[in-house]
Design a protein around this motif. Structure first.
Motif, mmCIF file in Angstrom:
data_model
loop_
_atom_site.group_PDB
_atom_site.id
_atom_site.type_symbol
_atom_site.label_atom_id
_atom_site.label_comp_id
_atom_site.label_asym_id
_atom_site.label_seq_id
_atom_site.Cartn_x
_atom_site.Cartn_y
_atom_site.Cartn_z
ATOM 1 N N ARG A 220 -1.685 37.592 21.263
ATOM 2 C CA ARG A 220 -1.244 38.769 20.511
ATOM 3 C C ARG A 220 0.016 38.438 19.722
ATOM 4 N N ALA A 221 0.948 37.743 20.394
ATOM 5 C CA ALA A 221 2.179 37.356 19.713
ATOM 6 C C ALA A 221 1.923 36.292 18.662
ATOM 7 N N ALA A 222 1.140 35.270 19.031
ATOM 8 C CA ALA A 222 0.952 34.120 18.138
ATOM 9 C C ALA A 222 0.097 34.459 16.926
ATOM 10 N N LEU A 223 -0.736 35.496 17.010
ATOM 11 C CA LEU A 223 -1.564 35.908 15.877
ATOM 12 C C LEU A 223 -1.003 37.132 15.164
ATOM 13 N N GLY A 224 0.173 37.548 15.562
ATOM 14 C CA GLY A 224 0.810 38.703 14.947
ATOM 15 C C GLY A 224 1.479 38.349 13.634
ATOM 16 N N PRO A 225 2.340 39.243 13.144
ATOM 17 C CA PRO A 225 2.925 39.041 11.816
ATOM 18 C C PRO A 225 4.076 38.046 11.764
ATOM 19 N N GLU A 226 4.649 37.693 12.926
ATOM 20 C CA GLU A 226 5.852 36.864 12.936
ATOM 21 C C GLU A 226 5.551 35.394 12.644
ATOM 22 N N GLU A 227 6.304 34.823 11.736
ATOM 23 C CA GLU A 227 6.161 33.403 11.427
ATOM 24 C C GLU A 227 6.560 32.530 12.619
ATOM 25 N N PHE A 228 7.536 33.013 13.398
ATOM 26 C CA PHE A 228 8.010 32.305 14.583
ATOM 27 C C PHE A 228 7.696 33.174 15.807
ATOM 28 N N PRO A 229 6.461 33.106 16.318
ATOM 29 C CA PRO A 229 6.080 33.967 17.443
ATOM 30 C C PRO A 229 6.807 33.565 18.715
ATOM 31 N N GLU A 230 6.889 34.516 19.637
ATOM 32 C CA GLU A 230 7.627 34.281 20.884
ATOM 33 C C GLU A 230 6.863 34.876 22.052
ATOM 34 N N HIS A 231 6.788 34.099 23.119
ATOM 35 C CA HIS A 231 6.158 34.571 24.359
ATOM 36 C C HIS A 231 6.807 33.856 25.535
#
Length: 312
Positions: free
Chosen positions: A155-166
């Motif tokens: 969900r985070a990695a495919l979201g809108p953020e260029e630098f996803p975080e989990h």
């Protein structure tokens, strides 16, 4: 959970791409890329909502007689077919995402969504082949817990953020940029499986549910459990409920299509399939009996022209 829709959507699990003896036709053994391209184009012309591809990295010898070892990679296959189609959605049914790090999965599927203009539906599942997990260094016994977290990480990695975080128990990442981003602002994640754990996972983490072989008489109970779990946990977003139909043959075959096959005039088939909608199903996945590519293409066209419009 979404209510009863005006229309019942329909998609297809691609032949040729996976060749388990449970469902493959004899002609598929000699088929290849040109057949997949023609089938994908026919599926789009016929108004199908999606085409789907399966995922296995490797099949152990003990299972090869039943499963075969023909399992095209879903990302490569869907990307290839994206280039020869324009509208039909591209479903992984299902990607065993626990076999790979979520950042790797996100890179592959985000690129696919970007290249296809936002047509990806990411279907995910826990997997069942122990040897695959062992060969890739993944704990088979913890695959359910890993999948739960992998969905959150994706969900985070495919979201809108260029630098996803989990930050979780199995995966921890931040500060790593990934572009291109998906074309869709929200990539739908459909959860596959019919075990109690899989149904719970779909209810609490999924945008959709892909049952695995539930007969018709089991579906109402499963759908009620989905509804109850979402209500108990305050999940108010719509959920796309799927079903896999019996094998189909539109018209009178003139050859033995098997006693389980739903066959007959288009209106009879449509009437039978409308029963799924009455249960609360939103999309059905179909597979046609056929003796060759030409007959399959005819079946796809007949379904799109004569059965699909009657599913409203």
């Amino acid at each position: 959970m979404a209510g009863c829709p005006v229309s019942l959507a329909y998609g297809i699990q691609l032949p040729v791409q996976s060749q388990s003896t449970l469902y493959t036709e004899a002609w598929e053994a000699a088929a290849g890329p040109p057949d997949l391209v023609e089938i994908a184009r026919a599926v789009e012309r016929a108004g199908f909502d999606y085409l789907a591809a399966c995922d296995h990295v490797g099949v152990p010898r003990r299972l090869a007689p039943a499963m075969s070892t023909v399992w095209y990679d879903p990302v490569a296959t869907l990307a290839h077919l994206a280039a020869v189609t324009e509208r039909v959605r591209l479903l992984s049914h299902v990607a065993v995402v626990g076999l790979r790090h979520p950042l790797l999965t996100a890179k592959q599927y985000a690129t696919l969504d970007h290249l296809s203009g936002g047509r990806l539906v990411l279907g995910v599942g826990a997997g069942h082949v122990r040897e695959e997990f062992e060969a890739l260094g993944v704990d088979f016994e913890r695959r359910g817990a890993v999948l739960d977290e992998a969905i959150d990480a994706l969900r985070a990695a495919l979201g809108p953020e260029e630098f996803p975080e989990h930050h979780g128990r199995f995966y921890d990442f931040a500060g790593l940029g990934q572009r291109p981003r998906p074309a869709q602002p929200h990539v739908p994640i459909w959860v596959g499986g019919s075990s109690p754990a899989a149904v719970r996972r779909a209810a609490l983490r999924g945008d959709g549910w892909l049952p695995q072989g539930d007969p018709r008489d089991r579906l109402p109970g499963q759908i009620e459990r989905l509804r109850r779990l979402r209500e108990e946990h305050g999940v108010g977003a719509p959920l796309t409920v799927g079903a896999i139909t019996e094998p189909l043959y539109v018209g009178r075959a003139g050859w033995d299509v098997g006693r389980r096959t739903l066959t007959g005039p288009p209106e009879e088939i449509a009437e039978s399939l409308r029963a799924y909608r009455a249960m609360g199903v939103h999309q059905v996945q179909v597979r046609f009996r056929s003796r060759g590519r030409a007959e399959l293409l005819d079946q796809i066209a007949a379904f799109g022209a004569e059965v699909g419009p009657r599913l409203h």
